[in-house]
Design an enzyme around this catalytic site. Structure first.
Site, PDB file in Angstrom:
ATOM      1  N   LYS A 309      31.558  76.446  44.091  1.00  0.00           N
ATOM      2  CA  LYS A 309      30.883  75.253  44.626  1.00  0.00           C
ATOM      3  C   LYS A 309      31.647  73.970  44.300  1.00  0.00           C
ATOM      4  O   LYS A 309      31.700  73.052  45.129  1.00  0.00           O
ATOM      5  CB  LYS A 309      29.457  75.166  44.074  1.00  0.00           C
ATOM      6  N   ASP A 347      21.197  72.875  48.176  1.00  0.00           N
ATOM      7  CA  ASP A 347      20.406  73.404  47.049  1.00  0.00           C
ATOM      8  C   ASP A 347      19.410  72.371  46.548  1.00  0.00           C
ATOM      9  O   ASP A 347      18.237  72.671  46.358  1.00  0.00           O
ATOM     10  CB  ASP A 347      21.319  73.775  45.873  1.00  0.00           C
ATOM     11  N   GLY A 377      21.985  75.096  33.753  1.00  0.00           N
ATOM     12  CA  GLY A 377      23.086  75.650  34.538  1.00  0.00           C
ATOM     13  C   GLY A 377      23.189  74.971  35.898  1.00  0.00           C
ATOM     14  O   GLY A 377      22.714  73.842  36.087  1.00  0.00           O
ATOM     15  N   GLY A 378      23.784  75.687  36.851  1.00  0.00           N
ATOM     16  CA  GLY A 378      24.047  75.101  38.168  1.00  0.00           C
ATOM     17  C   GLY A 378      22.788  74.691  38.911  1.00  0.00           C
ATOM     18  O   GLY A 378      22.716  73.599  39.481  1.00  0.00           O
ATOM     19  N   ALA A 379      21.764  75.569  38.909  1.00  0.00           N
ATOM     20  CA  ALA A 379      20.524  75.243  39.632  1.00  0.00           C
ATOM     21  C   ALA A 379      19.835  74.052  38.981  1.00  0.00           C
ATOM     22  O   ALA A 379      19.368  73.128  39.660  1.00  0.00           O
ATOM     23  CB  ALA A 379      19.601  76.462  39.644  1.00  0.00           C
ATOM     24  N   THR A 459      12.237  78.857  40.092  1.00  0.00           N
ATOM     25  CA  THR A 459      13.299  79.017  41.105  1.00  0.00           C
ATOM     26  C   THR A 459      13.631  80.488  41.360  1.00  0.00           C
ATOM     27  O   THR A 459      14.316  80.803  42.339  1.00  0.00           O
ATOM     28  CB  THR A 459      14.581  78.264  40.702  1.00  0.00           C
ATOM     29  N   GLY A 482      10.547  80.632  44.126  1.00  0.00           N
ATOM     30  CA  GLY A 482      11.948  80.429  44.502  1.00  0.00           C
ATOM     31  C   GLY A 482      12.244  80.764  45.958  1.00  0.00           C
ATOM     32  O   GLY A 482      13.251  80.307  46.507  1.00  0.00           O
TER      33      GLY A 482
HETATM   34  P1  NAP Z   1      23.510  79.500  35.373  1.00  0.00           P
HETATM   35  O1  NAP Z   1      24.376  78.392  35.809  1.00  0.00           O
HETATM   36  O2  NAP Z   1      24.118  80.731  34.799  1.00  0.00           O
HETATM   37  O3  NAP Z   1      22.482  78.925  34.287  1.00  0.00           O
HETATM   38  C1  NAP Z   1      21.567  79.764  33.621  1.00  0.00           C
HETATM   39  C2  NAP Z   1      20.710  78.914  32.700  1.00  0.00           C
HETATM   40  O4  NAP Z   1      19.700  79.765  32.166  1.00  0.00           O
HETATM   41  C3  NAP Z   1      21.486  78.339  31.514  1.00  0.00           C
HETATM   42  O5  NAP Z   1      20.965  77.094  31.190  1.00  0.00           O
HETATM   43  C4  NAP Z   1      21.201  79.376  30.422  1.00  0.00           C
HETATM   44  O6  NAP Z   1      21.213  78.820  29.105  1.00  0.00           O
HETATM   45  C5  NAP Z   1      19.797  79.782  30.743  1.00  0.00           C
HETATM   46  N1  NAP Z   1      19.513  81.123  30.282  1.00  0.00           N
HETATM   47  C6  NAP Z   1      20.132  82.264  30.655  1.00  0.00           C
HETATM   48  N2  NAP Z   1      19.587  83.320  30.039  1.00  0.00           N
HETATM   49  C7  NAP Z   1      18.604  82.834  29.238  1.00  0.00           C
HETATM   50  C8  NAP Z   1      17.685  83.431  28.358  1.00  0.00           C
HETATM   51  N3  NAP Z   1      17.657  84.748  28.152  1.00  0.00           N
HETATM   52  N4  NAP Z   1      16.806  82.637  27.689  1.00  0.00           N
HETATM   53  C9  NAP Z   1      16.809  81.307  27.896  1.00  0.00           C
HETATM   54  N5  NAP Z   1      17.670  80.671  28.717  1.00  0.00           N
HETATM   55  C10 NAP Z   1      18.550  81.446  29.388  1.00  0.00           C
HETATM   56  O7  NAP Z   1      22.585  80.010  36.557  1.00  0.00           O
HETATM   57  P2  NAP Z   1      22.001  79.140  37.787  1.00  0.00           P
HETATM   58  O8  NAP Z   1      22.908  79.255  38.947  1.00  0.00           O
HETATM   59  O9  NAP Z   1      21.643  77.816  37.308  1.00  0.00           O
HETATM   60  O10 NAP Z   1      20.715  79.991  38.146  1.00  0.00           O
HETATM   61  C11 NAP Z   1      19.608  80.025  37.262  1.00  0.00           C
HETATM   62  C12 NAP Z   1      18.441  80.677  37.944  1.00  0.00           C
HETATM   63  O11 NAP Z   1      18.017  79.869  39.020  1.00  0.00           O
HETATM   64  C13 NAP Z   1      18.793  82.020  38.580  1.00  0.00           C
HETATM   65  O12 NAP Z   1      18.548  83.062  37.698  1.00  0.00           O
HETATM   66  C14 NAP Z   1      17.895  82.077  39.802  1.00  0.00           C
HETATM   67  O13 NAP Z   1      16.741  82.796  39.490  1.00  0.00           O
HETATM   68  C15 NAP Z   1      17.545  80.656  40.075  1.00  0.00           C
HETATM   69  N6  NAP Z   1      18.134  80.178  41.362  1.00  0.00           N
HETATM   70  C16 NAP Z   1      17.337  80.193  42.445  1.00  0.00           C
HETATM   71  C17 NAP Z   1      17.820  79.758  43.655  1.00  0.00           C
HETATM   72  C18 NAP Z   1      16.921  79.782  44.859  1.00  0.00           C
HETATM   73  O14 NAP Z   1      17.386  79.526  45.971  1.00  0.00           O
HETATM   74  N7  NAP Z   1      15.658  80.041  44.698  1.00  0.00           N
HETATM   75  C19 NAP Z   1      19.127  79.289  43.757  1.00  0.00           C
HETATM   76  C20 NAP Z   1      19.926  79.275  42.611  1.00  0.00           C
HETATM   77  C21 NAP Z   1      19.414  79.730  41.425  1.00  0.00           C
HETATM   78  P3  NAP Z   1      22.576  78.611  28.283  1.00  0.00           P
HETATM   79  O15 NAP Z   1      23.123  77.277  28.720  1.00  0.00           O
HETATM   80  O16 NAP Z   1      22.122  78.633  26.885  1.00  0.00           O
HETATM   81  O17 NAP Z   1      23.464  79.766  28.646  1.00  0.00           O
END
Ligand code: NAP
Length: 519
Positions: A309, A347, A377-379, A459, A482
């Site tokens: 991205k 997004d 994270g990214g979302a 989400t 989501g």
């Molecule tokens: P990402 O960049 O990998 O970020 C993940 C985040 O979750 C980080 O802040 C991470 O914390 C935290 N995390 C991961 N495992 C954890 C755990 N076991 N306990 C507590 N915190 C935890 O992922 P992302 O792209 O932001 O996506 C995150 C979620 O958003 C996805 O799993 C998905 O369900 C959702 N999403 C939905 C859509 C949609 O269209 N609905 C689109 C994108 C994403 P750390 O910083 O400590 O690693």
């Protein structure tokens, strides 16, 4: 039954639509018969029988048992070990076996490797598929190899090579555009998927597809059902507009199913394909250069997902996107329909609009409200930027506190660690962590839900109702799943690319149906 020696030209030899060829790779004759029947049932036009996979060299009776009443036309292939196959016997025996198989009317073609002298071809040139394989790379001398095939008297050319970037797979499109005769040109591996799923739009003689997952003869082969249901096989033709999703991985992306269904429902001449691009800006740019150099490809738009991205934003340039996308530093959509490439971050808009719709407010209605975002994270980044832009007061809670602080600093929000969730005092909670996602559906990132909370947005879209949302609903909160965000971002992409109203209900239906298949 048609006797050996009498060649009956099979319908599959007529120069018509691209053939769906199902590989049959079995060690037993019973297995071969069953797989041929399965291929015919699944809608294959031809099967490729890999004779080199058999345990034993088949006798004349064995060939009769398979080919005497085959349910569909069969390409006889017996790949020697020097060409990545399993045949370990002598070359004379191998060519003899192919000649024996080629006597059956059910066999319109025999595959012959391009290192076999023409004098030794087991059948007449009009039934030879002359093949070249490279399982290691896209050969530097691909054009010269292809020219040799194309100038031979064989009926059909076949080139198949390993590829690590879809840029190489586009070479297949080039070869198909300049060939003088029916040609199969395929790139192997995940990065080569476009050459397999778009083979009909590119005018290939055939593409290989499986009757069921597994049982493939080369890496990256899709199933017949995928081509028919997801990739508009029946609608594919030359000159279609091309769209795709770039990411790593993209193998399980639902975007091809959603966007191809939307194109079909709106009668658009467009095909959407997966584009697996390994991490790294160079990999991303190599593909973009190769794709935009080829106007004949008709690439009109791209979805972009992790980890590209940021590269996508750099590629379109900061002036091609809105302020919020620029401050987020990432886009998920590239638009190639204008004079210059455009970029969008659908997004953040998708998330905020899903939230506001559930709350019955416009984006400006978020001003002055308090929101807690779980994750950094990214979302979370896209959502924090949009909430802050709308004037909400945001606190970012994250497992790694330093990431929460860095994100909060950038957008004027507050930061906290997960240990501070017990004191959470916000009206809106948005989960941007994977906690609660299938298969860990019994987990929740926030339990109990504090009394201040009136709106909960998770989400996660798999499952559609997470444990967090179920608890929030029980407590009488407004809930947002989501799915709405996921569908919104796809709808916004479709509309940006096509300038038409997206068929939202169909896109949502396909998403739910695909999620159901995964459950
Ligand atoms: P990402 O960049 O990998 O970020 C993940 C985040 O979750 C980080 O802040 C991470 O914390 C935290 N995390 C991961 N495992 C954890 C755990 N076991 N306990 C507590 N915190 C935890 O992922 P992302 O792209 O932001 O996506 C995150 C979620 O958003 C996805 O799993 C998905 O369900 C959702 N999403 C939905 C859509 C949609 O269209 N609905 C689109 C994108 C994403 P750390 O910083 O400590 O690693």
């Amino acid at each position: 039954m048609v006797r050996p020696g009498r060649i009956v030209y099979h319908a599959a030899m007529e120069p018509q639509a691209t053939k769906l060829i199902c590989p049959v790779v079995c060690e037993s004759l019973d297995g071969v018969r069953a797989e041929l029947a399965a291929a015919a049932r699944a809608g294959a036009d031809l099967a490729e029988w890999r004779l080199d996979f058999l345990h034993d060299r088949p006798s004349a009776d064995a060939l009769r048992a398979v080919l005497g009443d085959a349910a569909l036309g069969v390409i006889a292939t017996c790949r020697p070990s020097r060409q990545g196959g399993r045949w370990a016997g002598s070359e004379a025996e191998r060519l003899g076996l192919l000649a024996d198989a080629g006597r059956w009317a059910a066999v319109p073609f025999v595959d012959v490797e391009d290192d076999v002298p023409q004098a030794d071809w087991p059948v007449e040139p009009a039934r030879v598929i002359l093949s070249h394989h490279d399982f290691d790379r896209c050969p530097a001398e691909l054009d010269a190899i292809f020219d040799r095939l194309d100038s031979s008297p064989a009926a059909v050319n076949k080139v198949a090579f390993a590829c690590t970037n879809p840029a190489d797979a586009l070479r297949c499109c080039d070869l198909l555009a300049r060939t003088s005769k029916p040609t199969i040109a395929l790139a192997m591996g995940q990065a080569g998927a476009i050459s397999r799923v778009a083979a009909r739009a590119w005018g290939g003689f055939g593409t290989f597809a499986l009757a069921r997952p597994g049982a493939s003869s080369a890496p990256g082969q899709p199933t017949l059902a995928e081509l028919q249901e997801t990739y508009r096989w029946a609608d594919q033709h030359a000159g279609m507009d091309l769209f795709g999703v770039i990411g790593c991985p993209v193998g399980h992306s639902m975007s091809p199913a959603i966007h191809n269904a939307a194109f079909a429902a709106t009668g658009l001449d467009a095909l959407y394909v997966p584009l697996h691009i390994e991490p790294g800006r160079e990999e991303f740019e190599r593909f973009m250069q190769a794709a935009t150099d080829r106007s004949g490809l008709r690439l009109r738009g791209l979805s972009v997902t992790i980890p590209h991205k940021e590269h996508a934003l750099e590629w379109v340039g900061p002036d091609a996107v809105d302020d919020l996308a620029r401050s987020i530093g990432a886009i998920n959509t590239i638009v190639l329909t204008g004079e210059k490439p455009g970029g969008l971050n659908t997004d953040y808009a998708a998330a905020i609009d899903a939230l506001c719709e559930a709350m019955g407010i416009g984006r400006d209605g978020l001003a002055g409200r308090s929101a807690a975002v779980l994750g950094a994270g990214g979302a979370a980044r896209a959502i924090v930027a949009a909430l802050a832009d709308a004037g909400a007061g945001v606190t970012v809670y994250n497992r790694t506190a330093s990431r929460a602080e860095a994100l909060a600093d950038e957008f004027g929000a507050d930061a906290a660690g997960l240990d501070e969730l017990a004191w959470l005092d916000a009206e809106i909670v948005i989960n941007c962590t994977p906690v609660g996602m299938a298969p860990h559906v019994d987990a929740s990132p926030l339990t109990p839900i504090p009394p201040s909370v009136k709106v909960v947005f998770d989400t996660i879209y798999n499952p559609l109702e997470t444990k967090l949302l179920a608890e929030a609903a029980r407590r009488g909160c407004v809930t947002v799943g989501g799915l709405a965000m996921f569908v919104n971002q796809a709808v916004a992409q479709f509309e940006a690319w096509t300038d038409r109203l997206a068929p939202r209900a169909i896109m949502q239906q396909v998403t739910v149906e695909r999620l159901g298949r995964r459950a």
